[in-house]
Motif scaffolding. Structure first.
Motif, PDB file in Angstrom:
ATOM      1  N   THR A  84       0.836  -1.203   0.000  1.00  8.64           N
ATOM      2  CA  THR A  84       0.000   0.000   0.000  1.00  8.64           C
ATOM      3  C   THR A  84       0.869   1.251   0.000  1.00  8.64           C
ATOM      4  OG1 THR A  84      -1.807  -1.125   1.164  1.00  8.64           O
ATOM      5  CG2 THR A  84      -1.765   1.287   1.259  1.00  8.64           C
ATOM      6  N   ILE A  85       1.911   1.261   0.829  1.00  4.59           N
ATOM      7  CA  ILE A  85       2.827   2.408   0.883  1.00  4.59           C
ATOM      8  C   ILE A  85       3.516   2.607  -0.458  1.00  4.59           C
ATOM      9  CG2 ILE A  85       4.937   3.305   1.941  1.00  4.59           C
ATOM     10  CD1 ILE A  85       4.092   1.817   4.525  1.00  4.59           C
ATOM     11  N   HIS A  86       4.002   1.494  -1.052  1.00  8.42           N
ATOM     12  CA  HIS A  86       4.655   1.586  -2.356  1.00  8.42           C
ATOM     13  C   HIS A  86       3.686   2.088  -3.413  1.00  8.42           C
ATOM     14  CE1 HIS A  86       5.372  -0.284  -6.372  1.00  8.42           C
ATOM     15  NE2 HIS A  86       6.540   0.312  -6.208  1.00  8.42           N
ATOM     16  N   ALA A  87       2.452   1.590  -3.382  1.00  8.40           N
ATOM     17  CA  ALA A  87       1.461   1.982  -4.385  1.00  8.40           C
ATOM     18  C   ALA A  87       1.179   3.482  -4.324  1.00  8.40           C
ATOM     19  CB  ALA A  87       0.174   1.195  -4.174  1.00  8.40           C
ATOM     20  N   ILE A  88       1.045   4.013  -3.119  1.00 12.13           N
ATOM     21  CA  ILE A  88       0.787   5.452  -2.968  1.00 12.13           C
ATOM     22  C   ILE A  88       1.961   6.264  -3.503  1.00 12.13           C
ATOM     23  CG2 ILE A  88       0.467   7.307  -1.288  1.00 12.13           C
ATOM     24  CD1 ILE A  88      -1.048   5.271   0.461  1.00 12.13           C
ATOM     25  N   SER A  94       4.160   8.556 -10.701  1.00 12.16           N
ATOM     26  CA  SER A  94       3.771   8.222 -12.073  1.00 12.16           C
ATOM     27  C   SER A  94       2.801   9.248 -12.642  1.00 12.16           C
ATOM     28  CB  SER A  94       3.141   6.823 -12.118  1.00 12.16           C
ATOM     29  OG  SER A  94       4.066   5.840 -11.712  1.00 12.16           O
ATOM     30  N   LEU A  95       1.807   9.627 -11.856  1.00 11.89           N
ATOM     31  CA  LEU A  95       0.856  10.644 -12.305  1.00 11.89           C
ATOM     32  C   LEU A  95       1.574  11.965 -12.589  1.00 11.89           C
ATOM     33  CD1 LEU A  95      -2.143   9.954  -9.893  1.00 11.89           C
ATOM     34  CD2 LEU A  95      -2.086   9.546 -12.361  1.00 11.89           C
ATOM     35  N   TYR A  96       2.532  12.287 -11.744  1.00 10.95           N
ATOM     36  CA  TYR A  96       3.295  13.524 -11.944  1.00 10.95           C
ATOM     37  C   TYR A  96       4.065  13.487 -13.263  1.00 10.95           C
ATOM     38  CZ  TYR A  96       7.212  16.761 -11.578  1.00 10.95           C
ATOM     39  OH  TYR A  96       8.157  17.718 -11.848  1.00 10.95           O
ATOM     40  N   PHE A  97       4.810  12.414 -13.491  1.00  6.15           N
ATOM     41  CA  PHE A  97       5.638  12.343 -14.694  1.00  6.15           C
ATOM     42  C   PHE A  97       4.808  12.213 -15.974  1.00  6.15           C
ATOM     43  CE2 PHE A  97       9.217  11.030 -11.835  1.00  6.15           C
ATOM     44  CZ  PHE A  97      10.082  12.043 -12.210  1.00  6.15           C
ATOM     45  N   VAL A  98       3.710  11.472 -15.932  1.00  7.99           N
ATOM     46  CA  VAL A  98       2.921  11.238 -17.138  1.00  7.99           C
ATOM     47  C   VAL A  98       2.077  12.445 -17.529  1.00  7.99           C
ATOM     48  CG1 VAL A  98       1.078   9.840 -18.160  1.00  7.99           C
ATOM     49  CG2 VAL A  98       2.879   8.735 -16.820  1.00  7.99           C
ATOM     50  N   PHE A  99       1.474  13.113 -16.538  1.00  6.56           N
ATOM     51  CA  PHE A  99       0.492  14.147 -16.855  1.00  6.56           C
ATOM     52  C   PHE A  99       0.909  15.581 -16.506  1.00  6.56           C
ATOM     53  CE2 PHE A  99      -2.128  10.277 -16.164  1.00  6.56           C
ATOM     54  CZ  PHE A  99      -2.625  10.165 -17.464  1.00  6.56           C
ATOM     55  N   PHE A 100       1.914  15.765 -15.671  1.00  2.00           N
ATOM     56  CA  PHE A 100       2.227  17.117 -15.202  1.00  2.00           C
ATOM     57  C   PHE A 100       3.657  17.574 -15.504  1.00  2.00           C
ATOM     58  CE2 PHE A 100      -1.111  15.404 -12.411  1.00  2.00           C
ATOM     59  CZ  PHE A 100      -2.109  16.352 -12.636  1.00  2.00           C
ATOM     60  N   ALA A 101       4.614  16.690 -15.449  1.00  2.00           N
ATOM     61  CA  ALA A 101       6.008  17.083 -15.655  1.00  2.00           C
ATOM     62  C   ALA A 101       6.273  17.416 -17.120  1.00  2.00           C
ATOM     63  CB  ALA A 101       6.946  15.971 -15.182  1.00  2.00           C
ATOM     64  N   GLU A 102       7.213  18.315 -17.349  1.00  2.00           N
ATOM     65  CA  GLU A 102       7.597  18.684 -18.712  1.00  2.00           C
ATOM     66  C   GLU A 102       8.526  17.643 -19.337  1.00  2.00           C
ATOM     67  OE1 GLU A 102       6.738  21.251 -20.707  1.00  2.00           O
ATOM     68  OE2 GLU A 102       5.237  21.809 -19.206  1.00  2.00           O
ATOM     69  N   LEU A 103       9.088  16.771 -18.506  1.00  2.00           N
ATOM     70  CA  LEU A 103      10.096  15.824 -18.977  1.00  2.00           C
ATOM     71  C   LEU A 103       9.618  15.006 -20.174  1.00  2.00           C
ATOM     72  CD1 LEU A 103      12.858  14.465 -18.587  1.00  2.00           C
ATOM     73  CD2 LEU A 103      11.767  12.897 -16.952  1.00  2.00           C
ATOM     74  N   GLN A 172      10.907   5.319 -20.294  1.00  3.19           N
ATOM     75  CA  GLN A 172      10.443   5.590 -18.932  1.00  3.19           C
ATOM     76  C   GLN A 172       9.009   6.111 -18.904  1.00  3.19           C
ATOM     77  OE1 GLN A 172      13.059   7.860 -16.426  1.00  3.19           O
ATOM     78  NE2 GLN A 172      14.720   6.372 -16.563  1.00  3.19           N
ATOM     79  N   LEU A 173       8.591   6.838 -19.937  1.00  7.85           N
ATOM     80  CA  LEU A 173       7.210   7.312 -19.980  1.00  7.85           C
ATOM     81  C   LEU A 173       6.238   6.138 -19.941  1.00  7.85           C
ATOM     82  CD1 LEU A 173       4.972   9.401 -20.384  1.00  7.85           C
ATOM     83  CD2 LEU A 173       5.409   9.279 -22.854  1.00  7.85           C
ATOM     84  N   TYR A 174       6.499   5.103 -20.732  1.00  5.25           N
ATOM     85  CA  TYR A 174       5.606   3.948 -20.779  1.00  5.25           C
ATOM     86  C   TYR A 174       5.689   3.122 -19.500  1.00  5.25           C
ATOM     87  CZ  TYR A 174       5.486   5.411 -25.622  1.00  5.25           C
ATOM     88  OH  TYR A 174       5.343   6.166 -26.758  1.00  5.25           O
ATOM     89  N   THR A 175       6.857   3.115 -18.899  1.00  5.73           N
ATOM     90  CA  THR A 175       6.999   2.429 -17.614  1.00  5.73           C
ATOM     91  C   THR A 175       6.127   3.100 -16.559  1.00  5.73           C
ATOM     92  OG1 THR A 175       9.287   1.813 -18.139  1.00  5.73           O
ATOM     93  CG2 THR A 175       8.630   1.709 -15.825  1.00  5.73           C
ATOM     94  N   TYR A 176       6.152   4.421 -16.535  1.00  8.50           N
ATOM     95  CA  TYR A 176       5.324   5.146 -15.571  1.00  8.50           C
ATOM     96  C   TYR A 176       3.835   5.003 -15.881  1.00  8.50           C
ATOM     97  CZ  TYR A 176       9.120   7.342 -12.978  1.00  8.50           C
ATOM     98  OH  TYR A 176      10.205   7.557 -12.160  1.00  8.50           O
ATOM     99  N   MET A 177       3.483   4.911 -17.153  1.00  8.91           N
ATOM    100  CA  MET A 177       2.077   4.684 -17.507  1.00  8.91           C
ATOM    101  C   MET A 177       1.584   3.361 -16.923  1.00  8.91           C
ATOM    102  SD  MET A 177       1.513   5.925 -21.440  1.00  8.91           S
ATOM    103  CE  MET A 177       1.703   7.644 -21.939  1.00  8.91           C
ATOM    104  N   VAL A 178       2.411   2.330 -17.058  1.00 10.56           N
ATOM    105  CA  VAL A 178       2.046   1.021 -16.516  1.00 10.56           C
ATOM    106  C   VAL A 178       1.977   1.069 -14.995  1.00 10.56           C
ATOM    107  CG1 VAL A 178       2.774  -1.377 -16.259  1.00 10.56           C
ATOM    108  CG2 VAL A 178       2.961  -0.262 -18.486  1.00 10.56           C
ATOM    109  N   LEU A 179       2.900   1.793 -14.366  1.00 16.41           N
ATOM    110  CA  LEU A 179       2.950   1.846 -12.907  1.00 16.41           C
ATOM    111  C   LEU A 179       1.774   2.616 -12.309  1.00 16.41           C
ATOM    112  CD1 LEU A 179       6.783   2.363 -12.316  1.00 16.41           C
ATOM    113  CD2 LEU A 179       5.413   0.380 -11.669  1.00 16.41           C
ATOM    114  N   ILE A 180       1.084   3.436 -13.112  1.00 13.55           N
ATOM    115  CA  ILE A 180      -0.123   4.102 -12.615  1.00 13.55           C
ATOM    116  C   ILE A 180      -1.162   3.066 -12.185  1.00 13.55           C
ATOM    117  CG2 ILE A 180      -2.118   5.529 -13.302  1.00 13.55           C
ATOM    118  CD1 ILE A 180      -0.251   7.207 -14.979  1.00 13.55           C
TER     119      ILE A 180
END
Length: 279
Positions: A84-88, A94-103, A172-180
């Motif tokens: 649960t801690i890891h998921a949070i 992941s949400l930050y990098f996929v939808f908010f970060a400029e990276l 890494q973008l696709y990795t973070y998408m999956v991790l969402i």
């Protein structure tokens, strides 16, 4: 009456000096590019140990159910606290990098999206690698009490894909998408806690089931459709990845998406059964 003495300018300067030194130490050693993977993985494993112990302490003090559990149930209870801690943590990153970060934004001109990374993105993935290593170790140690082969397959695929993305900086973008998709984990764990506590007929259990249904639909079904659509739109960039990375971008999400659909069918079936009992 206690009189607060003003902080001298010298003291303030000394504190700022220590802060600057500490920040420099973190940047030079803990977040230096060559050691980020090792620091992050170790941090992830250490966080799992701390999460396990904290869950055990809090549950022993505040949960009446915890004291009645068997040894293996207590281990699973604590293990779910870790997940649960890891998921949070990883969902937030992941949400930050996929939808908010400029990276990884299409507006960025810093190169192909499939080859972008940063010290922070590498560190977050490393923490996740540490979690998967620790959780896999517990699954193998107590197999099959903490999960069968489907859990082993899920964790192994996730570990390989996340580790490769961290070490190579590719996809890494696709990795973070999956991790969402880890956003569904707290709800799944809560369902187990409610069931273990004998609250299977409670309103909380029903609402939890409804929440899992919708979160699973969004994070583990629709989001994967978006991932494959994004790969399609950026295929001219994706095809320039190393063959290993290219293989992982297509195979790992496809396998996980298939597993998600199978589990989604079971969730839907279970929700219908629960609702039928309440009519």
């Amino acid at each position: 009456m206690r009189v607060m003495m003003p902080v001298s300018r010298k003291t303030v300067m000394a504190m700022k000096s220590y802060q600057t030194q500490a920040e420099g130490l973190v940047r030079t050693y803990l977040l230096a590019d060559p050691v980020i993977p090792y620091t992050a993985v170790f941090s992830g494993i250490l966080a799992c140990k701390m999460g396990y112990d904290i869950t055990q302490v809090i549950s022993s003090a505040y949960s009446k159910t915890y004291a009645t559990l068997t040894k293996i149930q207590k281990i699973e209870w604590n293990n779910r606290g870790i997940s649960t801690i890891h998921a949070i943590f990883i969902t937030t990153m992941s949400l930050y990098f996929v939808f908010f970060a400029e990276l990884f934004s299409d507006r960025s001109i810093t190169g192909l999206v499939t080859f972008r990374s940063s010290p922070l993105s590498n560190f977050a993935l490393g923490v996740s690698v540490g979690y998967f290593i620790a959780d896999l170790a517990m699954i193998f140690w107590l197999y099959p009490s903490l999960g069968g082969m489907e859990y082993v397959l899920h964790h192994l695929l996730s570990l390989i894909a996340v580790a490769y993305s961290m070490l190579s900086g590719e996809g890494q973008l696709y990795t973070y998408m999956v991790l969402i998709s880890e956003t569904t984990t707290p709800g799944i764990n809560l369902r187990w806690y409610l069931d273990t506590a004998g609250m299977k007929r409670s309103t909380a259990y029903l609402m939890n089931g409804v929440g899992i249904f919708f979160s699973w639909l969004v994070a583990r079904v629709l989001l994967f459709v978006y991932l494959f659509y994004h790969v399609y739109l950026h295929y001219h960039q994706v095809e320039q990845m190393h063959p290993v990375g290219l293989f992982l971008v297509f195979v790992v999400p496809a396998v996980l998406a298939t597993m998600n659909l199978i589990w989604f069918g079971k969730i839907l079936k279970g929700l219908k059964k629960t609702l039928a009992k309440r009519q």
